[in-house]
Design an enzyme around this catalytic site. Structure first.
Site, short mmCIF file in Angstrom:
data_model
loop_
_atom_site.label_atom_id
_atom_site.label_comp_id
_atom_site.label_asym_id
_atom_site.label_seq_id
_atom_site.Cartn_x
_atom_site.Cartn_y
_atom_site.Cartn_z
N ARG A 215 -19.62 20.42 59.77
CA ARG A 215 -20.01 21.68 58.47
C ARG A 215 -18.39 21.63 57.58
NH1 ARG A 215 -23.32 25.40 60.77
NH2 ARG A 215 -22.01 25.52 62.26
N GLY A 216 -17.46 22.17 58.36
CA GLY A 216 -16.35 22.72 58.09
C GLY A 216 -15.03 22.49 58.80
N SER A 217 -14.12 23.62 58.48
CA SER A 217 -12.93 23.64 58.80
C SER A 217 -12.75 24.50 59.31
CB SER A 217 -11.57 22.92 58.37
OG SER A 217 -12.25 23.43 56.54
N GLY B 286 -15.16 20.47 62.08
CA GLY B 286 -16.63 19.89 62.40
C GLY B 286 -16.96 19.63 61.31
N LEU C 236 -7.72 24.75 63.06
CA LEU C 236 -8.10 24.45 64.56
C LEU C 236 -8.54 22.89 65.50
CD1 LEU C 236 -8.58 28.19 65.56
CD2 LEU C 236 -6.72 26.61 66.42
N ASP D 32 -27.32 21.88 70.87
CA ASP D 32 -25.70 21.37 69.69
C ASP D 32 -25.34 21.09 71.30
OD1 ASP D 32 -24.73 19.41 68.94
OD2 ASP D 32 -23.94 20.17 67.41
N1 ATP Z 1 -13.03 30.47 68.10
C1 ATP Z 1 -12.45 28.94 68.69
N2 ATP Z 1 -11.42 29.30 68.46
C2 ATP Z 1 -10.61 28.24 68.60
N3 ATP Z 1 -10.96 26.89 68.59
C3 ATP Z 1 -12.28 26.89 67.60
C4 ATP Z 1 -13.25 28.11 67.76
N4 ATP Z 1 -14.03 27.45 67.33
C5 ATP Z 1 -14.34 26.25 66.73
N5 ATP Z 1 -12.25 25.84 67.41
C6 ATP Z 1 -11.97 23.74 66.81
O1 ATP Z 1 -12.70 24.18 65.68
C7 ATP Z 1 -13.02 22.44 66.52
C8 ATP Z 1 -14.75 22.38 65.51
O2 ATP Z 1 -15.02 23.84 65.24
P1 ATP Z 1 -17.10 23.24 65.20
O3 ATP Z 1 -17.49 24.55 65.34
O4 ATP Z 1 -17.30 23.48 63.10
O5 ATP Z 1 -17.23 21.75 64.83
P2 ATP Z 1 -17.96 21.10 66.43
O6 ATP Z 1 -18.96 21.36 67.20
O7 ATP Z 1 -16.09 20.31 66.73
O8 ATP Z 1 -18.20 19.38 65.65
P3 ATP Z 1 -19.87 19.95 65.21
O9 ATP Z 1 -19.83 20.68 64.00
O10 ATP Z 1 -19.78 17.96 64.54
O11 ATP Z 1 -20.85 20.74 66.33
C9 ATP Z 1 -13.84 22.80 67.62
O12 ATP Z 1 -13.88 21.48 67.98
C10 ATP Z 1 -12.70 23.84 68.02
O13 ATP Z 1 -11.25 22.91 68.81
#
Ligand code: ATP
Length: 669
Positions: free
Chosen positions: A186-188, A184, A181, A352
């Site tokens: 911190r991770g995937s 981020g 998906l 954030d």
């Molecule tokens: N529960 C979820 N359902 C669908 N997609 C998700 C979900 N959680 C995260 N994602 C997808 O994965 C991506 C990465 O999520 P994550 O929360 O790890 O990082 P981020 O918020 O994009 O970046 P950062 O960690 O820098 O704040 C998101 O931008 C989103 O598109």
């Protein structure tokens, strides 16, 4: 009935009342139902009491486990899981047939009438109880099955995390990755289907964060879990958390090994897995950029680009307005405000909040898209999918020091009062606790982020140039002022869908440089609720509410009640914001108390500057040319002019002190 761990990676659903059990064996991919023969009740009476029975204890009349076919619908009183084979089977078969997927059961040679639990599970309240029960049983299960393997695979004391906290093999045994998906910081995050054997329990989002041997990092990551688990789940606008566990898995990205060296190898290292609600609409940032403003990203699949190109060609000649309608903007802002309200009410600051952390529960389909992705009940201009706030990895409790968390938010969405000059990207560059020249995160700083999200969804961009370096960006954030008039003009110049001007008024309030002048999440929610309620179906309701006047209480009101904010309370802080209809005159938009406060604040700031110049002249008069006092006074004078409003007073006071020192030195010597 109860759900208990059983031998060799199996679970059993045990129902003493009907003297039946279901054995789930993920290794072989089977799910079998057994029922004790009535004639042998007495012989086997103790069996059902033994919750961790071995296979030999499950000794039925014939001495062999007997498959009796699917059991009827019932609910496990402990985990709440409903098992209704008929309904679920039909749905699963239908889904497979329509998606053209190979039947898992036929592949495994298992009859189709085994018991599927259904995709609804993922979003039902049962799933929560199921995961609670699972969590309780996990430790026991892990210890029983994998003690030997663990020793071999991980080696003793290699990582600071105790071995018994790991659930080895859980991810591979019980989850199938459907797609990635996103990544981020911190991770995937993966889209996964949770399975028990051939039974699909539901689709989830699974965040995998490599921990390595970094205790500090681990503590930071576990914050998200703590925050998520403290949610009451009553709020529809916060992500639902299901389950968390630790497991060895391959890392992608930066990790630190036992000797402190850094490695990006793919060896197996401790990872934290966080299972969450899956949001099929993706994140708000992508949606706004791609679907609303038609901005292609480098990573966008070529198929999608082609589709958009075809759509544009099809619409050629029509006057194609882009942007979101008022109804859609209200829907988005209201959802996020609701989520924030819930978070703030339990004392959590998100820290954030940004569009990529706001997730759409269903896909958004714009007017121009040609394939239906969801059923819309209302006109396309009114609909926007519900939004949930996700990623609580940076969150902190109100009152907690920002230095203690080791986290930093995303700069563009950070409130100006939080910006620390320099490069505070890592915790090591944050100012020392003793110097205390920084402001703490507050509920008001979250409200600023919401204001910046509003800006982004209205304009499809941020007010800062994308290529700015960090220092310049910080200066721009500190100096940013939202001017309603020029923003309305910008909106018109961009030829976007017309938007009610009250949206701009709300943005103005949220993006106030003074944190106390910003509205609370509850207020924003109430204002938008009120606006929606007073709308008239089928009409452009924004035009029908010419006289709408809404109570607009600010953060400073909250301060008075809770005493949680210390600085700069404004008097009479229940600000009334009058939000007239779009056809009204722009000049008629007024928030008298905000305006009065701004005027007073402007005068005070001017006074600081004038007084600082006078003090600098005094220092120069009382000191010799080139003395350290005169240099210091010049530096501080520069800071007075450069610093944000809330810090200007401090610098002016420092100048006053220098003037006193200079005067004393002159008269004493
Ligand atoms: N529960 C979820 N359902 C669908 N997609 C998700 C979900 N959680 C995260 N994602 C997808 O994965 C991506 C990465 O999520 P994550 O929360 O790890 O990082 P981020 O918020 O994009 O970046 P950062 O960690 O820098 O704040 C998101 O931008 C989103 O598109």
């Amino acid at each position: 009935m109860s759900l208990v761990p059983y031998e060799e990676g199996s679970l059993i659903l045990d129902d003493p009342s009907s003297k039946s059990i279901v054995v789930v064996n993920p290794t072989s991919g089977t799910l079998s139902f057994f029922q004790q023969d009535n004639g042998n009740d007495n012989d086997n009476s103790e069996i059902n009491d033994d919750m961790t029975a071995s296979s030999s204890a499950l000794d039925f009349s014939s001495g062999v486990h007997q498959f009796k076919g699917p059991i009827a619908s019932y609910i496990c009183p402990q985990c709440g899981t409903e098992i209704n084979p008929d309904i679920m089977n039909r749905r699963q078969l239908h889904r497979r047939a329509s998606s053209g997927m190979e039947s898992e059961t036929s592949r495994l040679g298992i009859p189709e009438n085994t018991i599927p639990l259904g995709f609804e599970f993922a979003n039902s309240s049962f799933s929560r109880r199921y995961f609670q029960l699972l969590e309780r049983n996990h430790r026991h299960y892990a210890l029983q099955n994998d003690t030997d393997n663990k020793e071999k695979r991980f080696g003793k004391n290699k990582y600071f995390i105790p071995d018994d906290l790991f659930i080895p093999g859980y991810f591979r045994k019980f989850f199938k990755i459907l797609s990635l998906l996103g990544y981020g910081a911190r991770g995937s995050v993966y889209k996964v289907v949770h399975t028990i054997g051939n039974t699909e329990l539901g689709v989830f989002a699974l965040k995998k964060i490599p921990i390595g041997n970094d205790m500090e990092w681990f503590n930071k990551c576990i914050r998200e879990v703590k925050a998520l688990s403290s949610l009451t789940h009553k709020n529809a606008n916060l992500i639902t958390y299901n389950h968390v566990w630790l497991e060895m898995d391959s890392s992608v990205g930066f990790v630190r090994s036992i000797d402190g060296s850094q490695s990006d190898s793919r060896e197996e290292i401790p990872c934290i897995f966080i299972l969450q609600q899956y949001c099929s609409g993706g994140n708000l940032e992508d949606c706004i950029l791609r679907n609303v403003f038609n901005k292609f990203s480098d990573t966008e699949p070529s198929e999608e680009r082609k589709k958009k190109f075809r759509t544009r060609k099809k619409n050629h000649g029509k006057s194609e307005e882009i942007g979101l309608s008022t109804d859609q903007l209200v829907s988005i802002i209201r959802d996020i405000a609701r989520g924030l309200h819930e978070l703030h009410s339990i004392g959590l600051i998100h820290r954030d909040l940004k569009p990529s952390n706001c997730l759409l529960l269903t896909p958004f389909k714009n007017d121009g898209d040609d394939n239906e992705t969801y059923e819309r009940s209302s006109s396309p201009n009114e609909f926007f999918p519900p939004i949930v706030i996700g990623d609580l990895g940076e969150s902190q409790l109100e009152g907690e020091s920002r230095l203690g968390t080791g986290c930093t938010g995303t700069l563009e969405f950070t409130a100006p009062e939080l910006i620390i000059q320099g490069r505070p990207i890592s915790s090591s560059t944050l100012p020392s606790r003793s110097s205390h020249t920084y402001n703490e995160y507050t509920f008001a700083s979250d409200m600023y982020s919401l204001g910046m999200i509003c800006y982004f969804i209205v304009f499809g961009e941020l007010p800062f140039e994308p290529q700015l370096d960090i220092i310049d960006l910080k200066v721009r954030i500190k100096n940013f002022k939202f001017d309603t008039e020029s923003m309305v003009a910008k909106h018109q110049a961009m030829k976007l869908k017309s938007v009610d001007r009250r949206i701009f008024r709300l943005m103005d309030a949220l993006l106030q440089p003074s944190s106390n002048a910003r509205p609370t999440a509850k207020t924003v929610e109430e204002i938008l609720d009120e606006m929606l309620i007073s709308s008239k179906p089928g009409k452009s309701f924004w035009k029908d509410n010419i006289d709408s006047t809404l109570n607009f209480s600010t953060i400073s009101e909250l301060n008075e009640n809770t005493n949680s904010f210390s600085e700069d309370c404004i008097e009479g802080d229940n600000v009334t914001l009058s939000l007239p209809a779009p056809e009204g005159h722009l000049s008629a938009l007024s928030s008298p108390k905000v305006d009065r406060y701004s005027a007073i604040n402007g005068t005070i700031q001017l006074c600081y500057k004038v007084v600082s110049i006078i003090l600098t002249i005094i220092v120069f008069r009382f000191t010799r040319k080139g003395s350290w006092l005169s240099y210091m006074s010049l530096i501080i004078l520069g800071m007075v002019f450069k610093s944000p409003h809330d810090e200007r007073g401090k610098h002016a006071r420092a100048l006053a002190l220098l003037a006193i020192i200079a005067a004393c030195r002159k008269y004493i010597s």
